[in-house]
Scaffold this active site. Structure first.
Site, PDB file in Angstrom:
ATOM      1  N   HIS A   1       0.939  -0.778  -0.048  1.00 42.16           N
ATOM      2  CA  HIS A   1       0.071   0.383   0.123  1.00 42.16           C
ATOM      3  C   HIS A   1       0.722   1.179   0.115  1.00 42.16           C
ATOM      4  O   HIS A   1       0.906   2.102  -0.613  1.00 42.16           O
ATOM      5  CB  HIS A   1      -1.161  -0.186   1.060  1.00 42.16           C
ATOM      6  CG  HIS A   1      -1.773   0.814   1.060  1.00 42.16           C
ATOM      7  ND1 HIS A   1      -3.067   0.842   0.402  1.00 42.16           N
ATOM      8  CD2 HIS A   1      -2.061   2.339   1.991  1.00 42.16           C
ATOM      9  CE1 HIS A   1      -3.682   1.720   1.273  1.00 42.16           C
ATOM     10  NE2 HIS A   1      -3.197   2.869   1.054  1.00 42.16           N
TER      11      HIS A   1
ATOM     12  N   HIS B   1     -10.846   2.485  -1.441  1.00 40.64           N
ATOM     13  CA  HIS B   1     -11.389   1.957  -0.248  1.00 40.64           C
ATOM     14  C   HIS B   1     -11.655   0.878  -0.005  1.00 40.64           C
ATOM     15  O   HIS B   1     -12.416   0.690   0.696  1.00 40.64           O
ATOM     16  CB  HIS B   1     -11.086   3.180   0.473  1.00 40.64           C
ATOM     17  CG  HIS B   1     -10.365   3.779   2.277  1.00 40.64           C
ATOM     18  ND1 HIS B   1     -10.686   3.600   3.220  1.00 40.64           N
ATOM     19  CD2 HIS B   1      -9.235   3.716   2.068  1.00 40.64           C
ATOM     20  CE1 HIS B   1     -10.170   4.027   4.229  1.00 40.64           C
ATOM     21  NE2 HIS B   1      -9.263   3.614   3.639  1.00 40.64           N
TER      22      HIS B   1
ATOM     23  N   GLN C   1     -10.214   2.449  10.208  1.00 42.07           N
ATOM     24  CA  GLN C   1     -11.048   3.844  10.211  1.00 42.07           C
ATOM     25  C   GLN C   1     -11.868   4.781  11.039  1.00 42.07           C
ATOM     26  O   GLN C   1     -12.447   4.282  10.102  1.00 42.07           O
ATOM     27  CB  GLN C   1      -9.824   4.938   9.872  1.00 42.07           C
ATOM     28  CG  GLN C   1      -8.216   4.599   9.837  1.00 42.07           C
ATOM     29  CD  GLN C   1      -8.122   4.651   8.172  1.00 42.07           C
ATOM     30  OE1 GLN C   1      -9.490   3.174   7.904  1.00 42.07           O
ATOM     31  NE2 GLN C   1      -7.033   3.996   7.818  1.00 42.07           N
TER      32      GLN C   1
ATOM     33  N   GLY D   1      -2.270   8.677  -8.691  1.00 38.71           N
ATOM     34  CA  GLY D   1      -3.587   7.540  -8.036  1.00 38.71           C
ATOM     35  C   GLY D   1      -3.003   6.673  -7.477  1.00 38.71           C
ATOM     36  O   GLY D   1      -2.682   7.398  -6.771  1.00 38.71           O
ATOM     37  N   ASN D   2      -3.613   5.559  -7.219  1.00 37.70           N
ATOM     38  CA  ASN D   2      -3.735   4.304  -6.697  1.00 37.70           C
ATOM     39  C   ASN D   2      -3.504   2.694  -7.319  1.00 37.70           C
ATOM     40  O   ASN D   2      -4.375   2.966  -7.969  1.00 37.70           O
ATOM     41  CB  ASN D   2      -4.694   5.024  -5.932  1.00 37.70           C
ATOM     42  CG  ASN D   2      -4.539   3.744  -4.787  1.00 37.70           C
ATOM     43  OD1 ASN D   2      -6.238   3.469  -5.126  1.00 37.70           O
ATOM     44  ND2 ASN D   2      -3.775   3.280  -3.945  1.00 37.70           N
TER      45      ASN D   2
END
Lengths: 234, 744
Positions: free
Chosen positions: B50, B97, B242, B536-537
């Site tokens: 991550h 997420h 979270q 981005g991711n």
């Protein structure tokens, strides 16, 4: 005319109200910080939409104990115009400036959509630019807009013409389907008996430009400008 | 209170933390000794997939990542920035997420929104829009309905309170997402180019502050949790999810923008994955510096937290600020005004070192450079293997029976979960707050005006995972093309991309083959469209015990509108307008929603895709729109031409309108109207303008044909389809509410 827009921590339609008054109504406007007390110089105070203090506890509940609300109460006692939009309406009922309360929408969801409003009283400081029965289109965007009040309050509101707007169909009928949140008797906006404090769940500040979907909001702010001019003339 | 220092570090403990044996050896080498417990925690999160992108960065670097209007390229800051002209920039990014949302949908989705908003405002940009790209399993499962309901409530709960309009996105429902939904949130902000903040720590002696919320034990090892497959034990990791507080985030936004605007800081970075340790090491590495930190000064919401927990906590709504030396007082005044913490916890030093103390004891002594992506974090190339099943799935054209009742087929298709109205979702989001939304959700792309300018921005997210599953190289190109087409349909020029790459376990060679093919396809398309990837991711490990998700590279596209007055919308306007198809008719139905929903087949081949034709069609549409010749433009995608026409009829705000379509082509009618062949746009125009449109099309080498006219109460297509627009609208609008609320 000089408007004040109160900024609570968590207000998020403060800027939209500010721009609407300044750009579309060409009136003077200033922000008022929630920790301030001074309301001198303002002709009307807007309590904007948003989630004041996160709407923790209940929508508007914590804001009703803020410093500025103590001053707004005095401002209203002295006859100043106060207008609560969405969260601002919730703050007004929580602080006792308007009767009744706003509960969770009956579908228990946040609702953002265009709705239609029928003008129930066109002789108020907030609706004189409209005619009786006139239907306008504005957006709602809320989680707790389900207006409720006791029978006593309801009858009193009716007696003094305190109900300014009801949700309706585009043709002007009040039906269950046209009422987005389950409000008692489709009530969308009310004012106090003296006629200087008004609260409504729909957002007039969002529809002041054709570009964004409509201009019906101008009529509501415009009514207030007229009422203020009328006052100055007297 | 006595501070627990944690167990002795062994190889076994390192493996439990998710490090490999080689990685553990490497840590020992870097430090020249065994790491202690705190340091083990630090390396394990910073080298998790991550945070480190260790299995993806090599391929990501092959994407076009600069040029064009980019002010900040991929990986340079928390989000990319594109020049808008007039001294303004657009900052935008998309992030996943997924795992938190699979376990705790409300908080998972809410903090996904919160995290991406912070990435945008940490650069000094005020968020003006968000979009949400979602994937779930079939809605017949109660668990899936629970997830969708929770995710939508979470997105709304956070974004509505924060005050950012949710203007677009997409949702798909496919079997492969059942155990592992995808929740990708995109945020877009506007900043004055001379007020852009940087995530850097430099100038030795500059004070380091932690601002915003206090730090608790929530989300510890969230990054590590995101870097493994979901399993039955995942439920027990709920505490790794979270908890969001949008109210605090709103205050943090205002305070952050004030300190940036007043020029009080050297650098700032939000705290997301891996909390304080991630921001402090990344900011240090970027500035070729280090930090001395005193954790006792971090505002804490729980007693007895140990350094390991404080460093790794992913408590939300926090930022790490490197202050200008003489400006700390003013910064603290601003945070005080907004009722937020701002505590000095250390200072920048001129050394590649993080010295982390609590009280007078040194808990970690590590070189920040060794922790970060682009520095000492591991970089791997993984094995690839093309799955055998693909050949069979793509060998020949699907054979399906022609519908006996076209009306029934069309009704079924427009009420299918992948096609029906998304109103049930977007009406739970405030899509108008801040009064800039010109084109609301429900059309091709959202359009937002830029105040005090004639310009606007257009935004869309797209990716058909089924296409990518069947052919990742072409499917990825088609995802970029569709996002660009949606933006072009408003009249905007597509200028830059943010991507969220959702895949399974990268150690599975077939998964990695998909990943490498997708990157290859995306590179080709982004180069061709001149839309660089601004960041981005990557989200790997999207697997549950049944299977991996479809490879899903979600594309977030930014378009710029030069003249706001020229934009167009997707719905039909007036009776008598001509309906024109730009692009070719096709009878290719491989991979389509039609064969999936009506005939129960998931198979290829994808319809042929010619990227040059795609560009020509889009350019033609933009030119015709900007010449004010076009009254509506809607691209052809899921469900084909028939669904595009129906949507254009029924999404009209003033009430549905019909159309009469006559297609002159002898191929089978179901294939013609349900083919999802790309590079096609349906436009309408006033009859007076048709000649000019035809001339323009010829000049741009785009085939166009008039296929019908707008008007009447009925939607009619040849002799096959005849239904009132109202009936179609009812089916389209009622499908999702019925699936979610009434069927139970």
């Amino acid at each position: 005319m000089k408007f004040g827009v109160v900024v609570f921590p968590g207000s998020n339609c403060d800027y939209d109200s500010y721009r609407a008054v300044k750009d579309s109504l060409n009136q003077q406007v200033e922000f008022i910080w929630h920790g301030d007390e001074d309301t001198s110089g303002f002709d009307a105070i807007i309590l904007p939409g948003g989630f004041s203090y996160g709407d923790y506890l209940r929508a508007g509940a914590i804001a009703s104990f803020s410093r500025i609300i103590a001053s707004v109460k005095k401002f209203a006692e002295n006859g100043g115009f106060v207008m609560g939009i969405c969260n601002g309406f919730q703050v007004l009922t929580e602080s006792g400036l308007l009767p009744g309360t706003l509960m969770l929408n009956t579908n228990l969801r946040f609702i953002c959509r265009d709705i239609y409003l029928r003008t129930e009283n066109d002789s108020t400081a907030f609706s004189s630019e409209l005619s009786g029965g006139e239907v306008i289109r504005l957006p709602v965007a809320h989680n707790q807009g389900n207006y409720f009040c006791s029978d006593d309050v309801y009858h009193r509101l009716n007696d003094y013409g305190g109900i300014i707007f009801r949700y309706c169909t585009p043709g002007g009928k009040t039906t269950e389907d046209a009422n987005p949140n389950g409000s008692r008797d489709s009530i969308a906006g009310i004012m106090n008996e003296r006629g200087n404090v008004m609260g409504m769940m729909p957002h007039p500040e969002r529809y002041v430009e054709d570009l964004l979907g409509g201009t019906d909001g101008i009529k509501i702010f415009g009514s207030l400008v007229n009422a203020n001019t009328g006052r100055a003339d007297n | 209170m006595e501070i627990k220092e944690g167990p002795e570090v062994t190889l076994e403990l390192a493996l439990e933390h998710g490090l490999t044996e080689e990685e553990y050896e490497r840590v020992k080498q870097i430090l020249g000794r065994n790491p202690n417990y705190t340091e083990l925690g630090i390396y394990s999160v910073m080298w998790s997939e991550h945070c480190s992108y260790k299995n993806s960065i090599k391929l990501l670097k092959t994407l076009p990542r600069s040029g064009g209007k980019l002010l900040v390229g991929a990986g340079e800051e928390n989000a990319g920035a594109v020049d808008l002209g007039d001294g303004l920039a657009v900052v935008f990014k998309i992030e996943s997420h997924n795992h938190p949302s699979a376990i705790e949908p409300y908080q998972g989705a809410a903090t996904g929104v919160g995290g991406i908003l912070r990435d945008v405002f940490t650069m000094g940009a005020r968020p003006v829009a968000s979009l949400d790209s979602l994937r779930f399993g079939p809605l017949k499962k109660g668990r899936v309905r629970y997830l969708l309901d929770g995710v939508v409530r979470g997105i709304g709960g956070y974004g509505n309170c924060f005050g950012v309009p949710a203007v677009g996105g997409e949702i798909y429902f496919e079997e492969s997402y059942t155990g592992n939904p995808l929740v990708n949130a995109m945020a877009v902000g506007i900043v004055k180019t001379d007020k852009m903040a940087s995530a850097v720590a430099k100038e030795a002696g500059s004070p380091v502050l932690v601002v915003g919320s206090s730090t608790g034990r929530d989300g510890i090892h969230g990054a590590t949790f995101a870097s493994e497959e979901l399993s039955e034990e995942s439920e027990a990791k709920r505490p790794a999810v979270q908890i969001g507080d949008p109210f605090t985030e709103k205050l943090l936004l205002e305070a952050t923008l004030e300190i940036i605007d007043e020029d009080l800081i050297v650098g700032i970075q939000d705290m997301g994955a891996a909390g304080i340790i991630c921001s402090s090491s990344e900011m240090s590495a970027k500035g070729n510096s280090g930090m001395e930190l005193q954790l006792a000064h971090v505002p804490m919401r729980e007693e007895g937290m140990i350094p390991y927990e404080i460093l790794l906590s992913e408590s939300q709504e926090r930022m790490l600020v490197v202050a200008k030396k003489d400006k700390v007082g003013r910064i603290q005044e601003i945070f005080e005004k907004w009722g937020l913490h701002s505590k000095i916890i250390g200072k920048v030093i001129d050394e590649d070192r993080l010295y982390i103390r609590m009280g007078d004891k040194l808990y970690a002594d590590v070189p920040p450079e060794s922790l970060v992506l682009g520095g000492g974090a591991p970089v791997y190339t993984r094995e690839t293997k093309k799955p055998k099943y693909l050949e069979k799935l793509n060998k020949s054209q699907p054979r399906v029976k022609e519908p006996e009742d076209y009306n029934k087929t069309l009704l079924k298709l427009i009420s299918a979960p992948n096609i029906c109205s998304r109103r049930w979702v977007y009406e739970q989001y405030d899509y108008q707050v801040r009064t800039n939304t010109v084109v609301i959700p429900g059309g091709s792309a959202a359009v937002l005006r830029i105040r005090k300018s004639d310009k606007a921005i257009a935004l869309a997210t797209d990716c058909n995972g089924r296409y990518v599953y069947l052919d990742p190289f072409v499917g990825a190109q088609m995802a970029v093309a569709e996002a660009a087409r949606n933006v072009s349909c408003t009249g905007a020029l597509p200028v830059a991309v943010t991507n969220c790459l959702n895949f399974g376990n990268p150690y599975d060679p077939e998964v990695y083959w998909y990943f490498s093919e997708v990157i290859r396809g995306m590179r080709k398309a982004c180069l061709s469209f001149d839309t660089p990837v601004t960041g981005g991711n990557v989200s790997f490990y999207n697997e549950s015990k049944e299977s991996a998700v479809y490879p899903t590279p979600v594309i977030g596209m930014l378009g710029i509108v030069k003249e706001l007055k020229n934009i167009t919308t997707s719905y039909f306007k007036d009776k008598g307008d001509l309906i024109v198809l730009a692009g070719e008719l096709s009878n290719e139905i491989g991979a389509s929603e039609y064969i999936r929903t009506i005939h129960g087949q998931i198979r290829g081949p994808l319809p042929p895709f010619d990227i040059r034709m795609e560009k020509r069609v889009q350019r033609f549409a933009r030119r015709a729109i900007n010449a004010e010749l076009v009254k509506s433009a809607h691209d052809i995608s899921d469900g084909g031409l028939a669904v595009t026409l129906v949507e254009s009829c029924i999404n009209r705000p003033d009430g549905p309108i019909g159309c009469e379509v006559d297609i002159v082509d002898r191929r089978r009618f179901d294939k013609l109207i349900f083919s999802e062949a790309p590079s096609r746009i349906v436009i309408t125009c006033h009859p007076d303008d048709i000649e000019e449109i035809e001339r323009m099309a010829l000049k741009n080498s785009v085939p166009v044909q008039i296929i019908g006219a707008v008007g009447g109460a009925k939607v009619e297509m040849n002799d096959y389809i005849s239904m009132t627009a109202n009936r179609l609208r009812k089916a389209y609008e009622e499908a999702l509410p019925w699936l979610m609320e009434k069927r139970k």
